[in-house]
Design a protein around this motif. Structure first.
Motif, short mmCIF file in Angstrom:
data_model
loop_
_atom_site.label_atom_id
_atom_site.label_comp_id
_atom_site.label_asym_id
_atom_site.label_seq_id
_atom_site.Cartn_x
_atom_site.Cartn_y
_atom_site.Cartn_z
N THR A 179 0.85 -1.19 0.00
CA THR A 179 0.00 0.00 0.00
C THR A 179 0.88 1.24 0.00
O THR A 179 1.77 1.39 0.84
N VAL A 203 3.22 -3.62 -5.13
CA VAL A 203 2.19 -2.69 -4.66
C VAL A 203 0.82 -3.08 -5.24
O VAL A 203 0.69 -3.38 -6.42
N GLU A 204 -0.18 -3.09 -4.36
CA GLU A 204 -1.54 -3.45 -4.75
C GLU A 204 -2.49 -2.26 -4.69
O GLU A 204 -3.42 -2.18 -5.49
N ASN A 205 -2.26 -1.35 -3.74
CA ASN A 205 -3.12 -0.18 -3.56
C ASN A 205 -2.27 1.08 -3.70
O ASN A 205 -1.35 1.31 -2.92
N LEU A 206 -2.62 1.91 -4.69
CA LEU A 206 -1.86 3.13 -4.96
C LEU A 206 -2.79 4.34 -4.93
O LEU A 206 -3.79 4.38 -5.65
N LEU A 236 3.72 -2.98 -13.07
CA LEU A 236 3.13 -3.21 -11.75
C LEU A 236 2.05 -4.28 -11.87
O LEU A 236 0.86 -3.99 -11.91
N LEU A 239 -0.80 -4.56 -9.07
CA LEU A 239 -1.62 -3.38 -8.77
C LEU A 239 -3.10 -3.67 -9.04
O LEU A 239 -3.48 -4.05 -10.14
N VAL A 242 -6.40 1.80 -7.67
CA VAL A 242 -5.71 3.05 -7.99
C VAL A 242 -6.65 4.22 -7.75
O VAL A 242 -7.81 4.20 -8.20
N ALA A 254 -0.78 -1.87 -16.09
CA ALA A 254 -1.02 -2.83 -15.03
C ALA A 254 -2.30 -3.59 -15.37
O ALA A 254 -3.40 -3.06 -15.25
N ILE A 257 -5.61 -4.27 -12.64
CA ILE A 257 -6.35 -3.23 -11.92
C ILE A 257 -7.83 -3.60 -11.87
O ILE A 257 -8.45 -3.90 -12.90
#
Length: 492
Positions: A179, A203-206, A236, A239, A242, A254, A257
């Motif tokens: 995150t 990273v999964e949450n941006l 990514l 990810l 977003v 990505a 998403i």
């Protein structure tokens, strides 16, 4: 006998982790066992003035009454981190908010923050949350020692924090970050933010909210800052979520998403959003986007599994088509220029509309679970507009699932009576009436005008706390209606 305090430290730490920060700190005075538990607690949080209660602050060598709030803050955080670091104990979370304690330039205290981040990084910190206020256009430079935080899984930076271009020449090791959130931070070079994010491969949450750049000059950074103009991210693969606000051009390569929220700016007409592949996108939210219909026309057919679409404060063309076999939730709020909306979504469960216009809303295929909600701002001159809005919903059977939330802000002259309407207004599911006027007698003409446009199955009212309910019920009894279920909400 205190049986809780003899539990293993891991269980006691889990108990402290479930308490508010202030209450967790209070446990340190319960007993020697609880005091030792608190000193070894791996979460260091100072997010509000609540931490001033903490008893260990009274152990300062100086008179606490002579210390400023910033001094107390620094002493508390330094003592907690030093004890954990010196004993080789883990610091799982470091969460600091200096908004309420900084009465001087935060830059003057930057060496303390540098030391805290270094100790936390060396102690295996997993969550770092830092907020520094902007004072006198001064920003805190994030130290390079953060790059050594290999165990970091969540990084939240907000306020007067600056990412220096020196990060471009440094090897970053954020291999565990899931995150990442940047809110109103300053970047010395727009490439720094891209470089920073690209070194978080998992990273999964941006979330990027109104991040700033600035042009080199002798003028202080705060006075020459501008919103970051573009963002380009590649590779990514993890990810999923977003949230981007205030960046005009966004390219994200990505493929996985699932949830995208894009918030443009009121003054910026540019909008370039490219997500590469759209095959897994489930939820899409667009706000303050000019000519969003052009993007939707080109991209919406390429998003096969989209379940939720929200358009807010977007400018659209007069006629838009929205389709999707998997679409379940649709929301249109304050979108200008709309005159016709054609919806082809057989599995749609919820459609919400709010705006000043009364467009034709047509549903090609209808789910038997569909609920339509509309929010209308009305005065006595808008009854014809309200009636037209209801008539513009096609086909007519959709009206049985229509709920109206009507807000009346202006006074009505009671002698107006009921405006001419059809002899049998269409039946709808529900009406909720919120009348800002403090006079309950104003509800009678409002309801008369409203019922000339529709016949709701149920009605609910939002009333002020000082309403004369008995008199109001008499007014409701006099209305030309048959049987309603009334519910009341009191406005304070």
């Amino acid at each position: 006998m205190d049986r809780i305090s003899i539990l293993p430290k891991t269980i006691l730490h889990d108990i402290l982790g479930r308490l508010p920060d202030k209450d967790a700190a209070k446990t340190s005075v319960l007993s020697k066992s609880w005091s030792e538990t608190w000193f070894s607690f791996p979460i260091v949080a100072a997010l509000s003035k609540d931490f001033f209660y903490i008893p260990e602050l009274s152990l300062s060598s100086e008179d606490p009454l002579l210390l400023s709030e910033l001094d107390i803050f620094i002493e508390y955080v330094s003592k907690r981190l030093r004890r954990l670091h010196d004993q080789g104990l883990a610091v799982k979370e470091l969460k600091l908010d200096m908004e309420d304690v900084c009465d001087s330039m935060p830059v003057s205290q930057s060496h303390h923050i540098d030391k805290w981040i270094q100790m936390a990084s060396e102690s295996g910190v997993e969550v770092l949350q830092l907020h520094v206020p902007i004072i006198n256009d001064q920003f805190y430079n994030l130290p390079l020692c953060l790059a050594e935080a290999k165990s970091l899984t969540k990084l939240v930076l907000s306020g007067g924090i600056r990412l220096d271009p020196v990060f471009l020449n440094h090897s970053l090791k954020f291999f565990s970050v899931r995150t990442l959130l940047f809110h109103f931070i300053l970047v010395g070079d727009e490439r720094v933010m891209e470089h920073f994010i690209s070194h978080c491969p998992l990273v999964e949450n941006l979330t990027l909210i109104h991040c700033l750049g600035y042009k080199p000059s002798s003028v202080p950074p705060g006075s020459r800052a501008y919103l970051v103009k573009s963002l380009s991210l590649h590779g990514l693969q993890k990810l999923k979520q977003v949230d981007v606000q205030g960046i005009g051009e966004v390219y994200i390569d990505a493929q996985n998403i699932e949830n995208l929220s894009y918030h443009g700016t009121i003054v910026d007409a540019s909008f370039k959003l490219n997500l590469g592949s759209y095959k897994n996108l489930r939820r899409l939210s667009l706000c303050f986007v000019r000519r969003a219909d052009m993007w939707l026309h080109e991209r919406l057919p390429k998003i096969p599994f989209l379940e939720s679409l929200m358009l807010k404060d977007c400018s659209l063309c007069e006629r838009i088509n929205i389709s999707g076999s998997q679409l379940k939730f649709l929301e249109l709020t304050n979108c200008s220029n709309l005159k016709e909306i054609n919806i082809d979504a057989p599995n749609l469960l919820s459609c919400e509309y709010s705006g000043k216009d009364e467009p034709i809303i047509s549903f090609r295929r209808i789910s038997n679970q569909l609920e339509v909600n509309a929010r209308i701002l009305m005065n006595h001159q808008d009854v014809d507009r309200l009636r037209q809005f209801i008539q513009n919903i096609k086909p007519q059977e959709v009206l049985t699932s229509l709920s109206l939330f009507v807000i009346h802000q202006h006074s009505i002259i009671e002698s107006l009576g009921t405006l001419p309407g059809s002899s049998s207004p269409p039946s709808i599911k529900h009406v909720q009436l919120c009348c800002v006027s403090h006079r309950q007698t104003q509800y009678f003409p409002v309801m008369s005008l409203l019922l000339s446009s529709c016949f709701p199955e149920t009605i609910s009212f939002s009333l002020k706390y000082n309403f004369n309910m008995r008199a109001f019920m008499v007014l409701c009894y006099c209305l030309p209606i048959f049987c309603f279920i009334f519910s009341f909400t009191t406005l304070l």
